[in-house]
Every structure is written in structure tokens, then in C-alpha cells.
Design a protein around this motif. Sequence first.
Motif, mmCIF file in Angstrom:
data_model
loop_
_atom_site.group_PDB
_atom_site.id
_atom_site.type_symbol
_atom_site.label_atom_id
_atom_site.label_comp_id
_atom_site.label_asym_id
_atom_site.label_seq_id
_atom_site.Cartn_x
_atom_site.Cartn_y
_atom_site.Cartn_z
ATOM 1 N N ILE A 1 -7.017 -2.499 -7.695
ATOM 2 C CA ILE A 1 -6.910 -1.252 -6.928
ATOM 3 C C ILE A 1 -8.248 -0.545 -6.966
ATOM 4 N N GLN B 1 0.833 -1.199 0.000
ATOM 5 C CA GLN B 1 0.000 0.000 0.000
ATOM 6 C C GLN B 1 0.873 1.255 0.000
ATOM 7 N N MET C 1 -7.344 8.507 -2.094
ATOM 8 C CA MET C 1 -6.450 7.507 -1.530
ATOM 9 C C MET C 1 -6.788 6.135 -2.109
ATOM 10 N N ARG D 1 -6.757 2.199 -2.805
ATOM 11 C CA ARG D 1 -6.485 1.094 -1.899
ATOM 12 C C ARG D 1 -6.382 -0.211 -2.675
ATOM 13 N N SER E 1 -7.535 -3.740 -2.965
ATOM 14 C CA SER E 1 -8.647 -4.552 -2.467
ATOM 15 C C SER E 1 -8.300 -6.027 -2.574
ATOM 16 N N SER F 1 0.743 4.288 -2.744
ATOM 17 C CA SER F 1 0.549 5.704 -2.393
ATOM 18 C C SER F 1 1.685 6.564 -2.961
#
Length: 597
Positions: free
Chosen positions: A520, A482, A511, A513, A515, A486
Motif C-alpha cells: 500500500i 481499493q 488517499m 493506494r 500499488s 478506503s
Amino acid sequence: MGEYIVSARKYRPNSFDTVVGQGALTTTLKNAVKSGKLAHAYLFCGPRGVGKTTCARIFAKAINCSSPTAEGEACNECESCKAFNEQRSYNIFELDAASHNSVEDIKNLMEQTRIPPQVGKYKVFIIDEVHMLSTSAFNSFLKTLEEPPAHVIFILATTEKNKILPTILSRCQIYDFERMTVANTINHLKKVAEKEGIKYEEEALNVMAEKADGGMRDALSIFDQAASFCQGNITYKKVIEDLNVLDSDYYFRIIDFSLENKVSEIMLLLNDILNKGFDGGNMMLGLAKHVRNLMMAKDESTIKLLEVSETLKQKFTEQAKKCDTKFLYQALKILNSCDINYRQSSNKRLLVEITLIQVAQITQADDDEASAGRSPKRLKSLFKQIIVNTANSKAQQVATGGNSMQRQAQAQQSETMHVQQRQTQQPKDTNSASTSRISFANGRPKIKSGMTFSELRNSGKPKNKTNEEESVVIDEKKLFTQEDLSFQWMLMCNRMPKQYIAIASRMKNLMPRISEFPKIDIIVDSQDMLYNINILQGRIRSTLQRGLHNGQITLSIRLAKAEEFKKIPSRAEQLANLSETYPAFGKLRDALGLELA
């Protein structure tokens, strides 16, 4: 043991015939003495240590000699000659203008010109370093110099003719003394060595002559120094050690290594030279002079221009036979460029090393693309291969920024207008996985959704092989976290093209994430943002795939649910929250009267 006298004084010429290297000038002076056609003022000018003051004294003695020889030399037998030799003559005066350069000194000299000579025909005034006279002293001297008494002759000597007033020059006969040649200096040193009973090597005398740089006085001083160091046996090795002169054998070895393209041997030789304390710039000047001598030795008609000993001439001739003329021309050009850039270089040793490498590569075969003076094709292909390998093994993160080209800007402007016209429409396919690339139609780029932002910035540029290689889809399945996601997301937002600056600013607040790896999730807070992200999703996906080295990445883009909405505080609200959290900050703001800009 008698008093020691340095060679420059002990073997100072006392007749015109013993003056070294000024044959034409001494012949003219002897003829003037024989014929009795004497000017009232002479100016002897030239470099240091070539015999100006010596010739002035010999000439002054010959002028007053009552019975000169048929060749115009002083007899050394008459009362005037004896008085001069014993330094008690009242007819010859010497003035050092370096220490007597005022108007008063010249006035005192002018007073003495009124008194006629007691013995002989003329009063001769020798003014050494005449350029040191002040301007007022020169002006005071002018009238007397132009119309002196019949029994007065002036002989002026200087090393800097350019500093003398033109009005002085126009009143004198000017004699320009020549610099001493290496051959003349060597011959004179041989005579001195034989008279002193000192053994010598001719190469050692050649080093002294070159070090003297055309001055016989300097050469004799160096001779005394070397004789003292060598204890009566002057050898080449001892002389270069005593004078700290670089052995000429180094230059011969550098050229031999260059002809064989042995760069590593040259680098070791250079390191040895620098470790001995020699300056790199002086070494390059010496090498340039060596190459010049090789050029002169290539032709029998120019070999006489070599101012070296016979032994060195033979060595130059032998090495010149191995050197191609083209090599020598190119080497001189490279060495001259080094000399020009040496003072400005901040890394002088590197400049010297590069120069020697270039010289060593001149003779490389034409099929060796790395040869000096040619485009380094092999080097270019090497860098190209490195770029390709890097693209295949480690995907390019995000291409470096640059100015958008005009075609790209026009294309993106058209696309933006098209997007605005469709604001009310819903995207047809939010999960499309197009991997299309740039295509060219009618010479203009056609922008497609599968491009990365790096390709988008370069879309206006002509396509070449390298761009094709870089545009290959990366088939990697590297794991990422993660935190990695980012970081790449923010990197992408910061490097998006200028036409997407507003969207990029809003995307920074999102943001994404992970999954279900490598899927994503991207959750947006407005319908308008949802539409814009869907328009760009192909490029976003391609950019993330490259940055994260995973070609299996897919995107899931959806609108946030009501409970997922999180209001983003305004700047004023953020400031208020900051003041509540940190009361000291609030007090500081109030004390300074700070407001939001």
C-alpha cells in the motif's frame, strides 16, 4: 313451579346457630340477650358477605323477643317474632346509608327515636353501610348516639371501618366479623346441595370456596351459577370451565416437570395455558400459592393450614414428599420476584418463561453450572469460546471506542512530547515491519509501535487470557479491493485515540493506494506529516492487517513530488467554488445573508 329464590336469600340464617363461621361472635351476642346486658350502640364490621346484616337482624329480633330460649335465641312464637318474620314489625327499622346519607335523613331518623315501642322493649335501628354517611350527617348523629333514649338500640354495619369517624367508634361496641374459611364454606355448600338434591364433587365445591374469597354470599351465588350450568350434577371439570379457573392439575404438572428439569415440557404447558386465555401473572400467583401449600404439606403440624379439600390435601402431601425444602424456598423466592417485576415488564410472557426456566433449573446437579441461582460458568465459557473463535476466523475490524485510561494518557503524552522534540530528525527506518505487542514493566504498560489502535486504547488495562488471545498476529491472506482499503482507512482515522485527533484529521485527506498487492502506497504532502506517519506506521499497518484480514500488508510512505502536490482549498474557497458551480446556492446565500461561522 314456585317462584325461584336465589340460595343466598333462601338459605339466609334466621338464628344464631345457623350463622356460619362466626361462632365466638354469635356466642357473645346470645349471652348479652340472656343476661339482658345490652349496649346502646353496636358496630358490626368485616368483609362483604360474612353475615353482618344477617346477624344484626337476628340480634334485633332476639332483643325484642318476649320469651327467648335458654340459649339466647328468639322463640319465633311471640307477637314480636311473628311480626318480624312477616316483615311488619314497627320496632325494627333498617336504613341504607348508601342512599340516605344526608343530614335530613339522620334528622328524620332521630325523630323516630322519640316514640317508644308499641310491642316489645326496644326500638332497634339498623344502619347498613354506615361509612357512606356524610361528615355533617355523622356529626348530627353523634349526640343521639352517645345518649339515646333508654328504649333505643343502634346497630351499625360497615365493610370499611377505617372510614368511620373515631368519635363514632368510641361510642359503639365493635364486633369484627371473620372471613369465611374454605372448610366452612365447603361444609355449608354441601348442606345446600343436599337440600336442593344436587350431586356434587368435593373438588368442585373447593373451587367455588376459593373463588368466593371468604364471602359466603359470593359462594352461594357461584353455587347457583354452577348448578345452572351443570344441570344438577356439579363436577370439577364443568365448574372450572364455567368459572374460567385454571385447573390445579397444571400446577402439579409444572412442579413435577421442574423436579425433572424438563424445561421444554414446561414451555409447552405454559403455551397451552396462555392459549386458553389465562393471564400469565395470575398463573404465576397460582403457582406461588401452590408451592406455598407444598411447604405446608411437608410438615404434619402445618398441613392443617391448607384450606383445600381432603382429596387435594392428599395430592399435596404426596407431591411434597418428592420436593426438597431447599427447592421450595428457592422457587418461592423466584416466583415472588416475578410477581414484583410483572407489572413493570414490557415483555410479560418472556418474564414468565424465564421464571419457569429458573424454577426448573433449581434441582440441577452442582456439576451443571447452568443451574438457577448460581453463576452461569458454562455460559460464560461459551461466550468466551465464541469470542476466541470469532477472533481466529474473522479478524476484529477496529475495536470499539472507549475512554482512555489514565496510564495510557500519561504514556501517550510522554510519547507525543518525545515526538515534538524530534521534529527536525528524519526517521531511521520507514519500512520497519515490527509486530511487537504490549509488555508490562514495573506494573506499567510499555507502548510499542506494532500495536493496533485497539490495543493502544486498552494498553492501560491489566492483561488477561482473553487479551492475549486477541493479540495474536493474524496470518491471513484475504484479497481486498481499493474500496475496502478506503473504508478501513476512514474507519481507522475515526477511531484513533484522542491524543492523535489532529493527526487523524489530516490523515483523512490522504488517499492510500494499492500499488503491488498487498503493498500500500501512502503519499503525504509535508515533511512534518511524513515524520508523524512514519512514527505511527507500525500501528497503521497492524490495524489495516486486522481490518482487511491480510497479514502480508506492507506500507510504502513517501513525500509527494512537486507535480503530485494538490492544494487543498480552504473553506472560503470551497464555498466560492460551490456558489460558482451552483448559482442557485449563491443566490440563496446572498438572499439570506449567510456567512461562514
